[in-house]
Design an enzyme around this catalytic site. Structure first.
Site, PDB file in Angstrom:
ATOM      1  N   GLU A  78       0.820  -1.213   0.000  1.00  0.00           N
ATOM      2  CA  GLU A  78       0.000   0.000   0.000  1.00  0.00           C
ATOM      3  C   GLU A  78       0.856   1.265   0.000  1.00  0.00           C
ATOM      4  O   GLU A  78       0.642   2.173  -0.799  1.00  0.00           O
ATOM      5  CB  GLU A  78      -0.934   0.029   1.213  1.00  0.00           C
ATOM      6  CG  GLU A  78      -1.726   1.328   1.281  1.00  0.00           C
ATOM      7  CD  GLU A  78      -2.737   1.378   2.417  1.00  0.00           C
ATOM      8  OE1 GLU A  78      -3.558   2.306   2.410  1.00  0.00           O
ATOM      9  OE2 GLU A  78      -2.691   0.500   3.292  1.00  0.00           O
ATOM     10  N   ASP A  98      -0.720  -5.055   3.152  1.00  0.00           N
ATOM     11  CA  ASP A  98      -1.278  -3.843   3.754  1.00  0.00           C
ATOM     12  C   ASP A  98      -0.732  -3.785   5.175  1.00  0.00           C
ATOM     13  O   ASP A  98      -1.123  -4.592   6.028  1.00  0.00           O
ATOM     14  CB  ASP A  98      -2.804  -3.892   3.762  1.00  0.00           C
ATOM     15  CG  ASP A  98      -3.424  -2.553   4.148  1.00  0.00           C
ATOM     16  OD1 ASP A  98      -2.701  -1.701   4.696  1.00  0.00           O
ATOM     17  OD2 ASP A  98      -4.625  -2.368   3.899  1.00  0.00           O
ATOM     18  N   ILE A 100      -1.110  -1.670   7.688  1.00  0.00           N
ATOM     19  CA  ILE A 100      -2.173  -1.440   8.667  1.00  0.00           C
ATOM     20  C   ILE A 100      -3.463  -1.199   7.891  1.00  0.00           C
ATOM     21  O   ILE A 100      -3.659  -0.117   7.329  1.00  0.00           O
ATOM     22  CB  ILE A 100      -1.877  -0.238   9.594  1.00  0.00           C
ATOM     23  CG1 ILE A 100      -0.581  -0.444  10.375  1.00  0.00           C
ATOM     24  CG2 ILE A 100      -3.047  -0.021  10.549  1.00  0.00           C
ATOM     25  CD1 ILE A 100      -0.219   0.719  11.300  1.00  0.00           C
ATOM     26  N   ASP A 101      -4.319  -2.191   7.854  1.00  0.00           N
ATOM     27  CA  ASP A 101      -5.641  -1.994   7.274  1.00  0.00           C
ATOM     28  C   ASP A 101      -6.536  -1.457   8.386  1.00  0.00           C
ATOM     29  O   ASP A 101      -6.719  -2.108   9.411  1.00  0.00           O
ATOM     30  CB  ASP A 101      -6.194  -3.320   6.742  1.00  0.00           C
ATOM     31  CG  ASP A 101      -7.529  -3.128   6.044  1.00  0.00           C
ATOM     32  OD1 ASP A 101      -7.626  -2.205   5.211  1.00  0.00           O
ATOM     33  OD2 ASP A 101      -8.466  -3.884   6.329  1.00  0.00           O
ATOM     34  N   THR A 103      -6.203   2.247   9.056  1.00  0.00           N
ATOM     35  CA  THR A 103      -5.317   3.272   9.618  1.00  0.00           C
ATOM     36  C   THR A 103      -6.098   4.326  10.402  1.00  0.00           C
ATOM     37  O   THR A 103      -5.650   4.779  11.459  1.00  0.00           O
ATOM     38  CB  THR A 103      -4.493   3.948   8.502  1.00  0.00           C
ATOM     39  OG1 THR A 103      -3.649   2.967   7.888  1.00  0.00           O
ATOM     40  CG2 THR A 103      -3.611   5.059   9.058  1.00  0.00           C
ATOM     41  N   ASP A 230      -6.057  -4.403   0.378  1.00  0.00           N
ATOM     42  CA  ASP A 230      -7.095  -4.503   1.399  1.00  0.00           C
ATOM     43  C   ASP A 230      -7.765  -5.872   1.403  1.00  0.00           C
ATOM     44  O   ASP A 230      -8.274  -6.313   2.436  1.00  0.00           O
ATOM     45  CB  ASP A 230      -8.192  -3.447   1.165  1.00  0.00           C
ATOM     46  CG  ASP A 230      -7.694  -2.027   1.271  1.00  0.00           C
ATOM     47  OD1 ASP A 230      -7.003  -1.722   2.255  1.00  0.00           O
ATOM     48  OD2 ASP A 230      -8.008  -1.217   0.377  1.00  0.00           O
TER      49      ASP A 230
END
Length: 284
Positions: A78, A98, A100-101, A103, A230
């Site tokens: 990402e 990802d 941190i999905d 954020t 994601d």
């Protein structure tokens, strides 16, 4: 000879899987430690599309660690994409990450936060890891072996009546009036008769939304505006839990088209796809 080749391939996939679980745990420790601390926040596409120093650090950590183990593999991340690196999806083993999905959840200390690590080979997802370090929930899947949460096998709901379904979706980060209108129109259509689903939830993490479907906590999740990082890891978890992943139109899923419909079964997915208006967005 064929059996030997199959065994070798399975051993390789297991090695990839173990490496992904290991680095997800290590990254999760960093995210957990940062969760309640003050954060340096920046924006990407708009004021509601956030990124933190932790996002960038975690992605660098995951890619560096996996590249050392598997130097011939490719990577889609990402934050790399946000920095201008184009997502190139080939038949080569490709890690889709990802860091941190969720954020915005992370920034607000809302505990729906996940580290997502998926591996595609020949453009087919083979491994999916979704780890919520705040709740210590590790969702995992390998193609053909089932889906698990903290080592316990999980299964999708068998509900086939849309009026009895718990549905998850998101507002998304875009505040473009045309996009917001489509999002709200879809919500209204599902909330009102003759459909009137049981209820609708917004949790702020595409991957954890899909894991809710995989574990039978919700029957269906849809969204337009997400990205391949994601949904890639969580998609195989839904499928291995007995569910389906499709385009919201009902057509086959295109991982780069930025749209997803995940459901506990095909019958439910086919019902809801008739009522959803889709949003066409630039591909990843």
């Amino acid at each position: 000879m064929a059996d030997d080749s199959l065994q070798t391939a399975e051993q390789e996939i297991q090695e990839y899987f173990d490496a992904a679980v290991d680095i997800a745990r290590k990254a999760g420790h960093v995210v957990f430690e940062a969760f309640h601390k003050e954060k340096n926040i920046d924006t990407k596409s708009c004021g509601t599309d956030l990124v933190t120093e932790t996002d960038k650090y975690i992605e660098e950590l995951i890619i560096r660690t996996l590249r050392e183990k598997f130097p011939s593999h490719s990577f889609i991340g990402e934050e790399s994409a946000s920095a201008g690196k184009k997502s190139v999806f080939t038949n080569n083993p490709t890690w889709i990450i990802d860091p941190i999905d969720g954020t915005t959840n992370f920034v607000h200390r809302y505990p729906m936060v996940a580290i997502c690590i998926g591996l595609a080979i020949n453009k087919q997802m083979e491994v999916g890891i979704v780890f919520n370090p705040i709740k210590d929930q590790m969702f995992t899947a390998r193609r053909g072996t089932g889906a698990f949460c903290n080592g316990k096998q999980i299964h999708c709901s068998s509900v086939t009546d849309l009026s009895k379904a718990l549905v998850i979706t998101e507002l998304g980060s875009s505040r473009d009036p045309e996009i917001v209108n489509v999002v709200m129109s879809n919500l209204r259509r599902l909330a009102e008769k003759p459909i009137a689903v049981h209820s609708i939830r917004l949790q702020g993490s595409a991957a954890l939304n899909m894991c809710s479907v995989a574990s039978g906590e919700a029957e269906l999740y849809y969204e337009c505006g997400i990205h391949v990082w994601d949904i890639a890891a969580a998609g195989i978890i839904v499928e291995e839990a007995g569910g389906v992943t499709l385009d919201p139109s009902g057509k086959p899923l295109d991982l780069l088209a930025r749209r997803i419909l995940a459901a506990g079964n095909k019958e439910l997915a086919d019902q809801v796809s008739q009522y959803l208006d889709c949003i066409d967005l630039p591909r990843d």
